[in-house]
Design a protein around this motif. Structure first.
Motif, PDB file in Angstrom:
ATOM      1  N   PHE A 190       0.830  -1.206   0.000  1.00  0.00           N
ATOM      2  CA  PHE A 190       0.000   0.000   0.000  1.00  0.00           C
ATOM      3  C   PHE A 190       0.866   1.258   0.000  1.00  0.00           C
ATOM      4  O   PHE A 190       0.490   2.285  -0.584  1.00  0.00           O
ATOM      5  CB  PHE A 190      -0.937   0.003   1.208  1.00  0.00           C
ATOM      6  CG  PHE A 190      -1.904   1.138   1.191  1.00  0.00           C
ATOM      7  CD1 PHE A 190      -2.928   1.194   0.249  1.00  0.00           C
ATOM      8  CD2 PHE A 190      -1.802   2.173   2.103  1.00  0.00           C
ATOM      9  CE1 PHE A 190      -3.817   2.250   0.213  1.00  0.00           C
ATOM     10  CE2 PHE A 190      -2.688   3.235   2.075  1.00  0.00           C
ATOM     11  CZ  PHE A 190      -3.702   3.275   1.130  1.00  0.00           C
ATOM     12  N   ALA A 191       2.024   1.194   0.613  1.00  0.00           N
ATOM     13  CA  ALA A 191       2.918   2.354   0.658  1.00  0.00           C
ATOM     14  C   ALA A 191       3.336   2.788  -0.738  1.00  0.00           C
ATOM     15  O   ALA A 191       3.637   3.968  -0.959  1.00  0.00           O
ATOM     16  CB  ALA A 191       4.151   2.033   1.499  1.00  0.00           C
ATOM     17  N   GLU A 192       3.358   1.842  -1.689  1.00  0.00           N
ATOM     18  CA  GLU A 192       3.779   2.187  -3.042  1.00  0.00           C
ATOM     19  C   GLU A 192       2.616   2.156  -4.032  1.00  0.00           C
ATOM     20  O   GLU A 192       2.797   1.961  -5.227  1.00  0.00           O
ATOM     21  CB  GLU A 192       4.898   1.253  -3.501  1.00  0.00           C
ATOM     22  CG  GLU A 192       4.582  -0.225  -3.411  1.00  0.00           C
ATOM     23  CD  GLU A 192       5.776  -1.113  -3.670  1.00  0.00           C
ATOM     24  OE1 GLU A 192       6.896  -0.593  -3.844  1.00  0.00           O
ATOM     25  OE2 GLU A 192       5.589  -2.346  -3.697  1.00  0.00           O
ATOM     26  N   ARG A 239       9.570   2.282   1.239  1.00  0.00           N
ATOM     27  CA  ARG A 239       8.697   2.264   0.061  1.00  0.00           C
ATOM     28  C   ARG A 239       7.840   3.529  -0.003  1.00  0.00           C
ATOM     29  O   ARG A 239       7.559   4.037  -1.093  1.00  0.00           O
ATOM     30  CB  ARG A 239       7.813   1.021   0.085  1.00  0.00           C
ATOM     31  CG  ARG A 239       8.600  -0.270  -0.126  1.00  0.00           C
ATOM     32  CD  ARG A 239       7.688  -1.482  -0.189  1.00  0.00           C
ATOM     33  NE  ARG A 239       8.466  -2.720  -0.300  1.00  0.00           N
ATOM     34  CZ  ARG A 239       7.936  -3.924  -0.466  1.00  0.00           C
ATOM     35  NH1 ARG A 239       6.619  -4.050  -0.542  1.00  0.00           N
ATOM     36  NH2 ARG A 239       8.707  -4.988  -0.550  1.00  0.00           N
ATOM     37  N   LEU A 240       7.425   4.044   1.142  1.00  0.00           N
ATOM     38  CA  LEU A 240       6.640   5.279   1.152  1.00  0.00           C
ATOM     39  C   LEU A 240       7.451   6.445   0.599  1.00  0.00           C
ATOM     40  O   LEU A 240       6.898   7.333  -0.054  1.00  0.00           O
ATOM     41  CB  LEU A 240       6.186   5.590   2.583  1.00  0.00           C
ATOM     42  CG  LEU A 240       5.395   6.878   2.758  1.00  0.00           C
ATOM     43  CD1 LEU A 240       4.044   6.780   2.055  1.00  0.00           C
ATOM     44  CD2 LEU A 240       5.210   7.210   4.240  1.00  0.00           C
ATOM     45  N   GLU A 267      -2.916  11.262   1.135  1.00  0.00           N
ATOM     46  CA  GLU A 267      -3.230  11.361   2.563  1.00  0.00           C
ATOM     47  C   GLU A 267      -3.363   9.969   3.179  1.00  0.00           C
ATOM     48  O   GLU A 267      -3.005   9.757   4.349  1.00  0.00           O
ATOM     49  CB  GLU A 267      -4.528  12.144   2.766  1.00  0.00           C
ATOM     50  CG  GLU A 267      -4.392  13.652   2.569  1.00  0.00           C
ATOM     51  CD  GLU A 267      -3.744  14.343   3.765  1.00  0.00           C
ATOM     52  OE1 GLU A 267      -3.471  13.657   4.765  1.00  0.00           O
ATOM     53  OE2 GLU A 267      -3.520  15.567   3.676  1.00  0.00           O
ATOM     54  N   GLN A 268      -3.875   9.008   2.403  1.00  0.00           N
ATOM     55  CA  GLN A 268      -4.000   7.645   2.908  1.00  0.00           C
ATOM     56  C   GLN A 268      -2.624   7.003   3.051  1.00  0.00           C
ATOM     57  O   GLN A 268      -2.321   6.384   4.075  1.00  0.00           O
ATOM     58  CB  GLN A 268      -4.881   6.819   1.980  1.00  0.00           C
ATOM     59  CG  GLN A 268      -6.344   7.264   1.937  1.00  0.00           C
ATOM     60  CD  GLN A 268      -7.153   6.452   0.956  1.00  0.00           C
ATOM     61  OE1 GLN A 268      -6.639   5.949  -0.047  1.00  0.00           O
ATOM     62  NE2 GLN A 268      -8.447   6.299   1.228  1.00  0.00           N
ATOM     63  N   ARG A 269      -1.794   7.156   2.048  1.00  0.00           N
ATOM     64  CA  ARG A 269      -0.445   6.586   2.117  1.00  0.00           C
ATOM     65  C   ARG A 269       0.355   7.212   3.244  1.00  0.00           C
ATOM     66  O   ARG A 269       1.198   6.556   3.871  1.00  0.00           O
ATOM     67  CB  ARG A 269       0.283   6.778   0.785  1.00  0.00           C
ATOM     68  CG  ARG A 269      -0.341   6.013  -0.374  1.00  0.00           C
ATOM     69  CD  ARG A 269       0.386   6.281  -1.688  1.00  0.00           C
ATOM     70  NE  ARG A 269       1.797   6.007  -1.600  1.00  0.00           N
ATOM     71  CZ  ARG A 269       2.764   6.911  -1.775  1.00  0.00           C
ATOM     72  NH1 ARG A 269       2.466   8.160  -2.077  1.00  0.00           N
ATOM     73  NH2 ARG A 269       4.028   6.573  -1.673  1.00  0.00           N
ATOM     74  N   ALA A 270       0.095   8.489   3.507  1.00  0.00           N
ATOM     75  CA  ALA A 270       0.847   9.210   4.542  1.00  0.00           C
ATOM     76  C   ALA A 270       0.642   8.608   5.930  1.00  0.00           C
ATOM     77  O   ALA A 270       1.461   8.838   6.835  1.00  0.00           O
ATOM     78  CB  ALA A 270       0.436  10.681   4.549  1.00  0.00           C
ATOM     79  N   ARG A 307       8.224  15.204   7.905  1.00  0.00           N
ATOM     80  CA  ARG A 307       8.449  14.127   8.864  1.00  0.00           C
ATOM     81  C   ARG A 307       9.462  13.114   8.327  1.00  0.00           C
ATOM     82  O   ARG A 307      10.329  12.628   9.057  1.00  0.00           O
ATOM     83  CB  ARG A 307       7.107  13.439   9.156  1.00  0.00           C
ATOM     84  CG  ARG A 307       7.181  12.278  10.142  1.00  0.00           C
ATOM     85  CD  ARG A 307       7.446  12.749  11.537  1.00  0.00           C
ATOM     86  NE  ARG A 307       7.378  11.644  12.493  1.00  0.00           N
ATOM     87  CZ  ARG A 307       7.833  11.706  13.727  1.00  0.00           C
ATOM     88  NH1 ARG A 307       8.393  12.826  14.173  1.00  0.00           N
ATOM     89  NH2 ARG A 307       7.736  10.659  14.540  1.00  0.00           N
ATOM     90  N   ILE A 308       9.346  12.779   7.040  1.00  0.00           N
ATOM     91  CA  ILE A 308      10.293  11.851   6.423  1.00  0.00           C
ATOM     92  C   ILE A 308      11.709  12.414   6.475  1.00  0.00           C
ATOM     93  O   ILE A 308      12.659  11.726   6.841  1.00  0.00           O
ATOM     94  CB  ILE A 308       9.867  11.561   4.968  1.00  0.00           C
ATOM     95  CG1 ILE A 308       8.611  10.680   4.952  1.00  0.00           C
ATOM     96  CG2 ILE A 308      10.993  10.896   4.191  1.00  0.00           C
ATOM     97  CD1 ILE A 308       8.011  10.497   3.575  1.00  0.00           C
ATOM     98  N   ILE A 309      11.860  13.665   6.106  1.00  0.00           N
ATOM     99  CA  ILE A 309      13.190  14.290   6.081  1.00  0.00           C
ATOM    100  C   ILE A 309      13.789  14.330   7.480  1.00  0.00           C
ATOM    101  O   ILE A 309      14.987  14.100   7.675  1.00  0.00           O
ATOM    102  CB  ILE A 309      13.105  15.695   5.470  1.00  0.00           C
ATOM    103  CG1 ILE A 309      12.697  15.610   3.998  1.00  0.00           C
ATOM    104  CG2 ILE A 309      14.441  16.436   5.609  1.00  0.00           C
ATOM    105  CD1 ILE A 309      12.399  16.951   3.358  1.00  0.00           C
TER     106      ILE A 309
END
Length: 500
Positions: free
Chosen positions: A72-74, A97-98, A81-84, A121-123
């Motif tokens: 689902f992440a990819e 993968r996100l 917004e769902q993947r987040a 947040r990722i960074i």
């Protein structure tokens, strides 16, 4: 096994259920039951290759299997917004993968940016190895604001993603004096790099003797001393023909270079002098003459005087819009659209901001490339143009135009007997295709036509059910939205899942 290899290894039951996982009419309960099955191919299709309703997203995000969450992440079809919701997933491979651009199997669904807060947040929390593939997952607005962002890690990353020379002096000074030592270090290193790139002596000192990416980059973008230019003339002429610091006298030499690829590169230089333009306009190589014919310094009369030929058999590409706020100089676009030169009109046709009057003009252009590029890339391309593009252009991106919102579907059943199988496929885009025609096309000699017919909702239900036992078409029939709900539950029950 890689996710893309899983469906190919599936057995008959699993292939049927994989098709069912893609069925747009499958009820939420069916999708949840599929998620509970231990079939990898089914989970790939369900979690990665379709839009999911909210309750199923909830179940996927909370699923105990990290691979399921990773699919689902990819997912390129899911709302960002769902993947987040997976941004803080406990499994590092899901987070990895996100942070990568999800790619659709048909390469049509362009990656959409993640929410800005998610990218930040990722960074701030991911390992650096997970950041280099963010690319278009960063929104254009955040991209522009990275070097002034409140987060030091975002500012630091922005220094590497934006050209130092594109920053205003105030922003550069602020980064060099940033309260965060990591930002100051990155800013100072970037400034030092650009200073050396503009210093011919430093470029000579940094230039590797062997062929490599660093040498290519310096010869294309660095300030070059006369001795470096002289050496490169014999070995790397194409690279210095690209470099905007190459002196005029060297450009004149390159315009007479024996390699036509070098001369064609020179012909594209905006600083090309009148003498060189005159020489290249009568170059013996047609590619060089064509390259020169679109030079911005030429008048329409000068272009017309050049003996050039524009190829029609090309891959006219779809260019997904990344930054809708990036509007070109419409005066330049208008001049291109009104030019007698097909390549300039093609450049205008690529532009999604092309005004309505020019869209109407180019929709009936005499050049195939102009028409196809307009159809592929303009949001307001007229329906008649889109159908004409498909019928006339047989290149790699041909089918993309059928996904345009204005592509006409009513009446396409008339193409069911066409000789070209790709044109026969058009008939299956018609929502009102006769049931007997859809049935006949499930027996078509072309496999893609058969697959499209097997999932068309106008196909008679008895034929859909019969195709569930056809090895080649079972997965497509299971994806047919006209498949009875009772049959969906039967397919699940056949592999041990109880029917309610």
């Amino acid at each position: 096994m890689a996710p893309e290899q899983i469906p190919g290894s599936a057995g008959p039951d699993e292939r049927r259920l994989t098709g069912l996982a893609l069925n747009p009419a499958a009820p939420v309960d069916v999708l949840l039951r599929l998620l509970a099955l231990e079939f990898a191919a089914v989970r790939v299709a369900l979690c990665r290759d379709r839009v999911l309703p909210g309750p199923v997203v909830d179940a996927v995000v909370a699923h105990p299997d990290w691979r399921t969450r990773g699919f689902f992440a990819e997912n390129p079809y899911a709302d960002p917004e769902q993947r987040a919701r997976l941004v803080d997933d406990p499994e590092y491979r899901v987070r990895g993968r996100l942070a990568r651009e999800p790619r659709a199997a048909d390469d049509v669904c362009a990656p959409r940016p993640l929410p800005d807060r998610t990218v930040v947040r990722i960074i701030e929390t991911y390992e650096s190895d997970n950041l280099w593939e963010l690319n278009r997952l960063i929104s254009p607005g955040l991209q522009r604001a990275m070097t002034t962002h409140p987060s030091a890690k975002v500012r630091c990353m922005g220094i590497g993603r934006l050209s130092w020379e594109s920053l205003t002096p105030d922003v550069r000074d602020a980064l060099l004096a940033d309260p965060d030592p990591g930002v100051r270090k990155a800013a100072d290193a970037t400034r030092h790099y650009y200073e050396r790139l503009r210093d011919p002596d430093a470029v000579r000192e940094d230039l590797p003797a062997h062929h490599c990416h660093a040498r290519t980059h310096l010869l294309m973008y660095g300030a070059l001393a006369p001795d470096v230019v002289a050496e490169a003339l014999s070995q790397n002429a194409w690279l210095i023909a690209f470099n905007d610091s190459t002196p005029p006298e060297t450009v004149a030499l390159l315009a007479a270079h024996p390699d036509p690829e070098v001369r064609a590169q020179v012909a594209a230089r905006p600083d090309l002098g009148p003498a060189e333009r005159r020489a290249l306009a009568v170059d013996p190589d047609p590619g060089v003459r064509l390259a020169l014919s679109v030079h911005p310094a030429l008048s329409e009369a000068e272009r017309a005087a050049i003996d050039y030929e524009v190829e029609q058999d090309e891959a006219y590409c779809l260019w997904p819009v990344y930054d809708p706020e990036s509007v070109p100089d419409l005066e330049i676009v208008r001049a291109q659209a009104l030019s007698a030169h097909p390549l300039l009109r093609r450049r205008a046709a690529d532009e999604p901001h092309l005004p309505a009057d020019l869209v109407a003009l180019l929709a009936d252009d005499s050049d195939l490339g102009v028409r196809v590029l307009l159809g592929q890339n303009h949001p307001d391309a007229p329906a008649a143009l889109l159908l004409r593009c498909f019928l006339e252009h047989t290149g790699r991106d041909r089918w993309h135009v059928t996904r345009h919102g204005n592509f006409p579907r009513a009446g396409l059943a008339r193409f069911a007997g066409a000789e070209d199988p790709a044109v026969r496929r058009l008939a299956l885009l018609d929502p009102a295709i006769p049931a007997e025609t859809a049935d006949r096309l499930t027996r078509d000699p072309d496999p893609q036509v058969r697959e499209d017919a097997a999932r068309h909702p106008r196909l008679p239900q008895d034929r859909i059910v019969a195709l569930l036992d056809a090895p080649e078409l079972a997965h497509r029939a299971a994806a047919n939205p006209a498949l009875p709900a009772a049959t969906m539950y039967e397919l699940i029950a056949a592999v041990g899942q109880p029917v309610p």
